[in-house]
Design an enzyme around this catalytic site. Structure first.
Site, PDB file in Angstrom:
ATOM      1  N   LYS A 146       0.774 -15.412   0.336  1.00  0.00           N
ATOM      2  CA  LYS A 146      -0.223 -14.340   0.273  1.00  0.00           C
ATOM      3  C   LYS A 146      -0.967 -14.304  -1.066  1.00  0.00           C
ATOM      4  O   LYS A 146      -0.532 -14.935  -2.042  1.00  0.00           O
ATOM      5  CB  LYS A 146       0.473 -13.000   0.531  1.00  0.00           C
TER       6      LYS A 146
ATOM      7  N   TYR B  95      -2.623  -9.180  12.407  1.00  0.00           N
ATOM      8  CA  TYR B  95      -1.877  -7.937  12.185  1.00  0.00           C
ATOM      9  C   TYR B  95      -2.202  -6.899  13.255  1.00  0.00           C
ATOM     10  O   TYR B  95      -2.192  -5.695  12.983  1.00  0.00           O
ATOM     11  CB  TYR B  95      -2.176  -7.400  10.783  1.00  0.00           C
TER      12      TYR B  95
ATOM     13  N   PHE C 286      -2.188   2.483   6.836  1.00  0.00           N
ATOM     14  CA  PHE C 286      -2.335   1.527   5.728  1.00  0.00           C
ATOM     15  C   PHE C 286      -2.998   0.221   6.155  1.00  0.00           C
ATOM     16  O   PHE C 286      -3.158  -0.687   5.344  1.00  0.00           O
ATOM     17  CB  PHE C 286      -0.977   1.248   5.070  1.00  0.00           C
TER      18      PHE C 286
ATOM     19  N   ARG D 231      12.612 -16.421   8.010  1.00  0.00           N
ATOM     20  CA  ARG D 231      12.632 -14.960   7.859  1.00  0.00           C
ATOM     21  C   ARG D 231      13.713 -14.551   6.862  1.00  0.00           C
ATOM     22  O   ARG D 231      13.484 -13.713   5.998  1.00  0.00           O
ATOM     23  CB  ARG D 231      12.921 -14.284   9.207  1.00  0.00           C
TER      24      ARG D 231
ATOM     25  N   THR E 220      10.867  -6.770   4.546  1.00  0.00           N
ATOM     26  CA  THR E 220       9.466  -6.480   4.219  1.00  0.00           C
ATOM     27  C   THR E 220       9.311  -5.798   2.865  1.00  0.00           C
ATOM     28  O   THR E 220       8.476  -6.220   2.040  1.00  0.00           O
ATOM     29  CB  THR E 220       8.852  -5.574   5.317  1.00  0.00           C
TER      30      THR E 220
ATOM     31  N   ARG F 217      11.314 -12.727  -1.578  1.00  0.00           N
ATOM     32  CA  ARG F 217      10.838 -11.386  -1.920  1.00  0.00           C
ATOM     33  C   ARG F 217      11.811 -10.699  -2.880  1.00  0.00           C
ATOM     34  O   ARG F 217      11.394 -10.016  -3.812  1.00  0.00           O
ATOM     35  CB  ARG F 217      10.664 -10.568  -0.639  1.00  0.00           C
TER      36      ARG F 217
ATOM     37  N   ASN G 170       4.187  -8.600  -0.986  1.00  0.00           N
ATOM     38  CA  ASN G 170       5.527  -9.174  -0.820  1.00  0.00           C
ATOM     39  C   ASN G 170       5.486 -10.701  -0.644  1.00  0.00           C
ATOM     40  O   ASN G 170       6.374 -11.293  -0.040  1.00  0.00           O
ATOM     41  CB  ASN G 170       6.279  -8.477   0.321  1.00  0.00           C
TER      42      ASN G 170
ATOM     43  N   HIS H  28       4.245 -14.245   4.347  1.00  0.00           N
ATOM     44  CA  HIS H  28       4.378 -13.867   5.751  1.00  0.00           C
ATOM     45  C   HIS H  28       5.212 -14.950   6.430  1.00  0.00           C
ATOM     46  O   HIS H  28       5.031 -16.131   6.144  1.00  0.00           O
ATOM     47  CB  HIS H  28       3.010 -13.795   6.438  1.00  0.00           C
TER      48      HIS H  28
ATOM     49  N   GLU I  39       1.150 -17.953  16.352  1.00  0.00           N
ATOM     50  CA  GLU I  39       0.620 -17.926  14.982  1.00  0.00           C
ATOM     51  C   GLU I  39       0.283 -19.327  14.474  1.00  0.00           C
ATOM     52  O   GLU I  39      -0.711 -19.511  13.774  1.00  0.00           O
ATOM     53  CB  GLU I  39       1.613 -17.214  14.055  1.00  0.00           C
TER      54      GLU I  39
HETATM   55  P1  ADP Z   1       6.737  -8.554   7.824  1.00  0.00           P
HETATM   56  O1  ADP Z   1       5.624  -9.170   7.020  1.00  0.00           O
HETATM   57  O2  ADP Z   1       8.016  -8.457   7.010  1.00  0.00           O
HETATM   58  O3  ADP Z   1       6.961  -9.208   9.175  1.00  0.00           O
HETATM   59  P2  ADP Z   1       5.287  -6.318   9.112  1.00  0.00           P
HETATM   60  O4  ADP Z   1       4.856  -7.218  10.202  1.00  0.00           O
HETATM   61  O5  ADP Z   1       5.897  -4.984   9.481  1.00  0.00           O
HETATM   62  O6  ADP Z   1       6.348  -7.024   8.120  1.00  0.00           O
HETATM   63  O7  ADP Z   1       4.044  -5.993   8.168  1.00  0.00           O
HETATM   64  C1  ADP Z   1       3.116  -6.975   7.841  1.00  0.00           C
HETATM   65  C2  ADP Z   1       2.701  -6.824   6.401  1.00  0.00           C
HETATM   66  O8  ADP Z   1       1.972  -5.592   6.251  1.00  0.00           O
HETATM   67  C3  ADP Z   1       3.855  -6.707   5.414  1.00  0.00           C
HETATM   68  O9  ADP Z   1       4.373  -7.975   5.038  1.00  0.00           O
HETATM   69  C4  ADP Z   1       3.210  -5.989   4.261  1.00  0.00           C
HETATM   70  O10 ADP Z   1       2.429  -6.877   3.447  1.00  0.00           O
HETATM   71  C5  ADP Z   1       2.260  -5.030   4.974  1.00  0.00           C
HETATM   72  N1  ADP Z   1       2.885  -3.722   5.195  1.00  0.00           N
HETATM   73  C6  ADP Z   1       3.851  -3.409   6.104  1.00  0.00           C
HETATM   74  N2  ADP Z   1       4.198  -2.115   6.033  1.00  0.00           N
HETATM   75  C7  ADP Z   1       3.421  -1.568   5.047  1.00  0.00           C
HETATM   76  C8  ADP Z   1       3.301  -0.249   4.486  1.00  0.00           C
HETATM   77  N3  ADP Z   1       4.040   0.773   4.924  1.00  0.00           N
HETATM   78  N4  ADP Z   1       2.411  -0.075   3.479  1.00  0.00           N
HETATM   79  C9  ADP Z   1       1.660  -1.108   3.041  1.00  0.00           C
HETATM   80  N5  ADP Z   1       1.709  -2.355   3.536  1.00  0.00           N
HETATM   81  C10 ADP Z   1       2.583  -2.594   4.511  1.00  0.00           C
END
Ligand code: ADP
Length: 153
Positions: A9, A49, A57, A85, A91, A102, A112, A115, A126
């Site tokens: 990222k 997303y 957010f 993962r 996350t 992370r 973080n 992805h 994906e």
């Molecule tokens: P992951 O990336 O761990 O699979 P998610 O699919 O839930 O998690 O979320 C995608 C991305 O969106 C996260 O990696 C993070 O960058 C962002 N994100 C998720 N939840 C939040 C939040 N509450 N506030 C801000 N950004 C968020």
């Protein structure tokens, strides 16, 4: 063997951590099947997303994810989806276990660093979203016999 999609990222690119993050996956034994830099636009981010589109957010994710280009990787290995993962950690980077990417290098829920596809089905969609025909490579890593037992290959 499974394939999974990783995005390195904008926070990782900006902080100069892309190489170290790539090294973590390589050291683990994942094979790089594809790799490219890509500037994400709104359409791609909405698709990628879509599960978060109704979250308050969501606009901040789009702003963050388009600040710089990202590095897209297609990584291959036995159970590559779950292995990656776990290597990334949860996350919210503040809660991510030490030893994970992370957990070792980030402090944020949003920024973080990486992805990683969350299931085999998602990974297939994906990888297809980010890599076209001719951008994924089938080759035999020379050290495969030392990465897996003969009945695992
Ligand atoms: P992951 O990336 O761990 O699979 P998610 O699919 O839930 O998690 O979320 C995608 C991305 O969106 C996260 O990696 C993070 O960058 C962002 N994100 C998720 N939840 C939040 C939040 N509450 N506030 C801000 N950004 C968020």
């Amino acid at each position: 063997m499974e394939r999974t999609l990783i995005l390195i990222k904008p926070d990782a690119i900006a902080r100069g951590l892309a190489g170290r993050i790539l090294a973590r996956f390589e050291e683990k034994g994942l094979k790089i099947a594809g790799m490219k830099m890509i500037q994400l636009d709104d359409a791609k981010l909405r698709e990628h997303y879509s599960h978060l589109a109704d979250k308050p957010f969501f606009p901040t994710i789009c702003e963050f994810m388009s600040r710089t280009p990202v590095l897209a990787l297609c990584l291959e290995g036995l159970e590559a989806v779950s292995v990656c993962r776990k290597l990334c950690g949860v996350t919210n980077a503040r809660n991510a276990e030490p030893g994970t990417i992370r957990g070792d290098m980030a402090m944020s829920m949003q920024a973080n660093l990486v992805h990683a596809s969350d299931s085999v089905e998602t990974a297939q969609a994906e990888v297809a979203r980010f890599f076209g025909a001719g951008e994924l490579f089938d080759y035999q890593p020379a050290l495969l016999a030392y990465l897996y037992a003969s009945d695992e290959r």
